[in-house]
Design a protein around this motif. Structure first.
Motif, PDB file in Angstrom:
ATOM      1  N   SER A 227      20.782  79.649  14.625  1.00 19.52           N
ATOM      2  CA  SER A 227      21.953  79.374  15.443  1.00 19.52           C
ATOM      3  C   SER A 227      21.788  78.022  16.128  1.00 19.52           C
ATOM      4  CB  SER A 227      22.147  80.477  16.490  1.00 19.52           C
ATOM      5  OG  SER A 227      23.388  80.327  17.160  1.00 19.52           O
ATOM      6  N   THR A 228      22.843  77.584  16.806  1.00 23.86           N
ATOM      7  CA  THR A 228      22.804  76.277  17.467  1.00 23.86           C
ATOM      8  C   THR A 228      22.021  76.319  18.778  1.00 23.86           C
ATOM      9  OG1 THR A 228      24.939  76.780  18.494  1.00 23.86           O
ATOM     10  CG2 THR A 228      24.973  75.506  16.439  1.00 23.86           C
ATOM     11  N   SER A 229      21.922  77.484  19.409  1.00 30.03           N
ATOM     12  CA  SER A 229      21.139  77.634  20.638  1.00 30.03           C
ATOM     13  C   SER A 229      20.571  79.041  20.677  1.00 30.03           C
ATOM     14  CB  SER A 229      22.008  77.388  21.880  1.00 30.03           C
ATOM     15  OG  SER A 229      22.913  78.464  22.088  1.00 30.03           O
ATOM     16  N   GLU A 230      19.524  79.219  21.476  1.00 28.52           N
ATOM     17  CA  GLU A 230      18.897  80.535  21.554  1.00 28.52           C
ATOM     18  C   GLU A 230      19.841  81.567  22.174  1.00 28.52           C
ATOM     19  OE1 GLU A 230      15.422  78.537  23.407  1.00 28.52           O
ATOM     20  OE2 GLU A 230      14.271  80.034  22.294  1.00 28.52           O
ATOM     21  N   GLU A 231      20.557  81.153  23.221  1.00 29.53           N
ATOM     22  CA  GLU A 231      21.489  82.079  23.850  1.00 29.53           C
ATOM     23  C   GLU A 231      22.554  82.538  22.864  1.00 29.53           C
ATOM     24  OE1 GLU A 231      23.886  80.413  26.969  1.00 29.53           O
ATOM     25  OE2 GLU A 231      25.284  82.095  26.858  1.00 29.53           O
ATOM     26  N   GLU A 232      23.195  81.570  22.192  1.00 32.08           N
ATOM     27  CA  GLU A 232      24.236  81.921  21.226  1.00 32.08           C
ATOM     28  C   GLU A 232      23.669  82.758  20.098  1.00 32.08           C
ATOM     29  OE1 GLU A 232      27.502  81.504  21.304  1.00 32.08           O
ATOM     30  OE2 GLU A 232      27.270  80.684  23.320  1.00 32.08           O
ATOM     31  N   GLY A 233      22.471  82.419  19.653  1.00 30.20           N
ATOM     32  CA  GLY A 233      21.853  83.170  18.569  1.00 30.20           C
ATOM     33  C   GLY A 233      21.610  84.624  18.926  1.00 30.20           C
ATOM     34  N   ILE A 234      21.129  84.872  20.142  1.00 31.76           N
ATOM     35  CA  ILE A 234      20.883  86.248  20.583  1.00 31.76           C
ATOM     36  C   ILE A 234      22.179  87.043  20.630  1.00 31.76           C
ATOM     37  CG2 ILE A 234      20.134  87.676  22.542  1.00 31.76           C
ATOM     38  CD1 ILE A 234      18.140  85.351  23.172  1.00 31.76           C
ATOM     39  N   LEU A 235      23.214  86.425  21.196  1.00 32.44           N
ATOM     40  CA  LEU A 235      24.507  87.109  21.306  1.00 32.44           C
ATOM     41  C   LEU A 235      25.127  87.348  19.927  1.00 32.44           C
ATOM     42  CD1 LEU A 235      25.948  85.108  24.335  1.00 32.44           C
ATOM     43  CD2 LEU A 235      25.060  87.440  24.376  1.00 32.44           C
ATOM     44  N   GLU A 236      25.021  86.351  19.049  1.00 31.86           N
ATOM     45  CA  GLU A 236      25.582  86.482  17.700  1.00 31.86           C
ATOM     46  C   GLU A 236      24.832  87.543  16.897  1.00 31.86           C
ATOM     47  OE1 GLU A 236      26.872  81.750  17.490  1.00 31.86           O
ATOM     48  OE2 GLU A 236      25.164  82.496  16.338  1.00 31.86           O
ATOM     49  N   PHE A 237      23.511  87.522  16.997  1.00 26.53           N
ATOM     50  CA  PHE A 237      22.712  88.502  16.264  1.00 26.53           C
ATOM     51  C   PHE A 237      23.023  89.909  16.746  1.00 26.53           C
ATOM     52  CE2 PHE A 237      18.808  91.048  15.779  1.00 26.53           C
ATOM     53  CZ  PHE A 237      18.669  90.997  14.390  1.00 26.53           C
ATOM     54  N   ALA A 238      23.152  90.075  18.068  1.00 29.71           N
ATOM     55  CA  ALA A 238      23.494  91.396  18.611  1.00 29.71           C
ATOM     56  C   ALA A 238      24.831  91.876  18.065  1.00 29.71           C
ATOM     57  CB  ALA A 238      23.530  91.331  20.139  1.00 29.71           C
ATOM     58  N   ASP A 239      25.787  90.963  17.928  1.00 31.09           N
ATOM     59  CA  ASP A 239      27.087  91.315  17.339  1.00 31.09           C
ATOM     60  C   ASP A 239      26.937  91.698  15.873  1.00 31.09           C
ATOM     61  OD1 ASP A 239      28.663  90.993  19.588  1.00 31.09           O
ATOM     62  OD2 ASP A 239      29.111  88.900  19.194  1.00 31.09           O
ATOM     63  N   ASP A 240      26.189  90.886  15.130  1.00 35.42           N
ATOM     64  CA  ASP A 240      26.065  91.090  13.687  1.00 35.42           C
ATOM     65  C   ASP A 240      25.413  92.419  13.327  1.00 35.42           C
ATOM     66  OD1 ASP A 240      27.287  88.668  13.340  1.00 35.42           O
ATOM     67  OD2 ASP A 240      25.486  87.584  12.673  1.00 35.42           O
ATOM     68  N   GLU A 266      18.849  84.718  31.720  1.00 37.17           N
ATOM     69  CA  GLU A 266      19.940  84.764  32.689  1.00 37.17           C
ATOM     70  C   GLU A 266      21.269  84.409  32.040  1.00 37.17           C
ATOM     71  OE1 GLU A 266      18.702  82.301  36.008  1.00 37.17           O
ATOM     72  OE2 GLU A 266      16.690  83.123  35.738  1.00 37.17           O
ATOM     73  N   ASP A 267      21.257  83.442  31.122  1.00 33.08           N
ATOM     74  CA  ASP A 267      22.484  83.081  30.413  1.00 33.08           C
ATOM     75  C   ASP A 267      22.992  84.258  29.587  1.00 33.08           C
ATOM     76  OD1 ASP A 267      22.377  80.550  31.464  1.00 33.08           O
ATOM     77  OD2 ASP A 267      21.469  79.629  29.700  1.00 33.08           O
ATOM     78  N   VAL A 268      22.075  84.955  28.936  1.00 26.63           N
ATOM     79  CA  VAL A 268      22.464  86.104  28.117  1.00 26.63           C
ATOM     80  C   VAL A 268      23.016  87.219  29.007  1.00 26.63           C
ATOM     81  CG1 VAL A 268      21.597  87.947  26.614  1.00 26.63           C
ATOM     82  CG2 VAL A 268      20.898  85.575  26.212  1.00 26.63           C
ATOM     83  N   VAL A 269      22.365  87.471  30.152  1.00 21.03           N
ATOM     84  CA  VAL A 269      22.860  88.486  31.093  1.00 21.03           C
ATOM     85  C   VAL A 269      24.281  88.163  31.523  1.00 21.03           C
ATOM     86  CG1 VAL A 269      22.595  89.362  33.447  1.00 21.03           C
ATOM     87  CG2 VAL A 269      20.611  89.248  31.926  1.00 21.03           C
ATOM     88  N   ASN A 270      24.550  86.885  31.795  1.00 17.92           N
ATOM     89  CA  ASN A 270      25.887  86.487  32.230  1.00 17.92           C
ATOM     90  C   ASN A 270      26.927  86.659  31.133  1.00 17.92           C
ATOM     91  OD1 ASN A 270      26.015  85.646  34.985  1.00 17.92           O
ATOM     92  ND2 ASN A 270      24.761  83.874  34.486  1.00 17.92           N
ATOM     93  N   ALA A 271      26.551  86.331  29.896  1.00 23.64           N
ATOM     94  CA  ALA A 271      27.536  86.283  28.811  1.00 23.64           C
ATOM     95  C   ALA A 271      27.682  87.591  28.036  1.00 23.64           C
ATOM     96  CB  ALA A 271      27.184  85.153  27.843  1.00 23.64           C
ATOM     97  N   ALA A 272      26.615  88.372  27.947  1.00 20.71           N
ATOM     98  CA  ALA A 272      26.641  89.576  27.106  1.00 20.71           C
ATOM     99  C   ALA A 272      27.500  90.674  27.709  1.00 20.71           C
ATOM    100  CB  ALA A 272      25.220  90.096  26.887  1.00 20.71           C
ATOM    101  N   GLN A 273      28.214  91.390  26.852  1.00 18.78           N
ATOM    102  CA  GLN A 273      28.948  92.573  27.291  1.00 18.78           C
ATOM    103  C   GLN A 273      28.111  93.832  27.110  1.00 18.78           C
ATOM    104  OE1 GLN A 273      31.896  92.418  28.959  1.00 18.78           O
ATOM    105  NE2 GLN A 273      31.398  90.240  28.838  1.00 18.78           N
TER     106      GLN A 273
END
Length: 283
Positions: A227-240, A266-273
Motif C-alpha cells: 500500500s501507499t502508507s502503513e495506515e492505509e494498508g492496515i485499513l485496506e487489508f482489514a477490509d479485504d 493512533e491514526d488507525v484508531v481514529n480512522a477505523a470503524q
C-alpha cells in the motif's frame, strides 16, 4: 485479565463499549469498573461569541449540582441493574480532566484492559484537538480496545495483527494472546509494504515465521500487503479480509517527536470503524 475499566460519558459510543465489556466480564468473571469523569469548567470561560463568563455564577453552579446528582442516580441505577450479573461491577465518578482522570484510574484500579468508545477524528480536528481516546491509546500501561459501533464479542472471529515483526515486546504479545483466547478468535499476521519502507516478501515472511516460533503463536495466516502508507494498508487489508478487529502496538511517543513521526496506531484508531486493540510498546 482481572479488572476491566470502561471510561463512560453516557454517549452512544460509550454504551457500545460498555456492552462489549459486559460480555467480556461475563466470560472471564473479572471485575468491571465503569468510570465517569465530570469535567469542571474553568473559573473563567469564553462563550461561543467571545464573551468572558464566570463559572462562579449562580446559574452555572446550579447546573453543575443538578448534573452531578443526575449522574449519581444514573450510576446507582446501573449498579442495581448489574448487581447479579455473575461478575463484580462497580461505578466511580471523579472530577477534572477526562484524560487525567482515566490515566489515574488505570493505575489506582490496576486495570488490565481499558475498553472505551471513540468517535474518531481526522484532518485538522485531529491535529488541533486530538482526543482523550488518542491520549489513552498513546500512554496507557495496559491494552486498550476502542469501540465505535455496536459489536458483540461473539461476532469477533478474525483478528489481524499488523507489525513489522521486529523487536516486538513479549508483554504485548502475551496480552494479545490472552485477549485472543478470551474472545476465541483466529489471529492473522500482516506486514504492510510501502514504497518508503519496502521489504521483500521473502524477508517479511521469514520474520513472521520466526515471530510465530519465538512466541508460540497459532497464526491462521501470514501475509504481506502492499500500500501507499502503513495506515492505509492496515485499513485496506482489514477490509479485504473482512477482519472483525485490528490489533497493533503503539510507540507511545509524545511532544515534538510524536508530531514528526506520528503514530500509525493512533491514526488507525481514529480512522477505523472496526474495534482496535492496542498496547504501548515499551522499548
Amino acid at each position: 485479565m482481572k479488572t476491566i475499566l470502561v471510561p463512560y460519558d453516557f454517549s452512544k459510543e460509550a454504551d457500545y463499549a460498555f456492552e462489549f465489556a459486559t460480555e467480556m466480564a461475563k466470560r472471564t468473571k473479572n471485575k468491571l469498573e465503569l468510570l465517569h469523569v465530570i469535567e469542571l469548567p474553568s473559573p473563567q470561560s469564553f462563550s461561543t461569541i467571545g464573551e468572558v463568563g464566570s463559572f462562579s455564577s449562580e446559574s452555572n453552579q446550579i447546573f453543575m449540582i443538578e448534573l452531578i446528582e443526575k449522574r449519581k442516580r444514573q450510576l446507582a441505577a446501573l449498579e442495581d441493574e448489574f448487581k447479579d450479573s455473575g461478575f463484580k461491577f462497580e461505578t466511580k465518578m471523579v472530577f477534572g480532566n477526562p484524560y487525567a482522570g482515566i490515566s489515574k484510574e488505570i493505575i489506582d484500579a490496576k486495570a488490565d484492559i481499558v475498553i472505551m468508545g471513540s468517535k474518531g477524528s481526522t484532518g485538522m480536528e485531529e491535529v488541533l484537538i486530538g482526543s482523550n481516546t488518542e491520549k489513552v491509546v498513546r500512554h496507557a500501561s495496559c491494552p486498550v480496545i476502542t469501540i465505535k459501533g455496536p459489536i458483540s464479542a461473539d461476532s469477533i472471529r478474525k483478528v489481524i495483527f499488523a507489525s513489522d515483526f521486529s523487536n516486538v515486546p513479549s508483554e504485548v504479545i502475551d496480552r494479545l494472546k490472552a485477549a485472543i483466547g478470551t474472545i476465541d478468535a483466529d489471529l492473522h499476521l500482516v506486514k504492510i509494504n510501502t514504497p518508503s519502507m519496502f521489504e521483500s516478501t521473502r524477508t517479511s515472511i521469514e520474520k513472521m515465521k520466526t515471530f510465530v516460533e519465538d512466541f508460540e503463536i497459532n497464526a491462521a495466516s501470514m501475509q504481506v500487503y502492499n500500500s501507499t502508507s502503513e495506515e492505509e494498508g492496515i485499513l485496506e487489508f482489514a477490509d479485504d479480509v473482512d477482519a472483525d478487529m485490528i490489533a497493533m502496538a503503539t510507540h507511545g511517543r509524545t511532544g515534538f517527536l510524536h508530531l514528526l513521526s506520528g503514530s500509525i496506531a493512533e491514526d488507525v484508531v481514529n480512522a477505523a470503524q472496526r474495534p482496535v486493540w492496542t498496547m504501548k510498546s515499551k522499548k
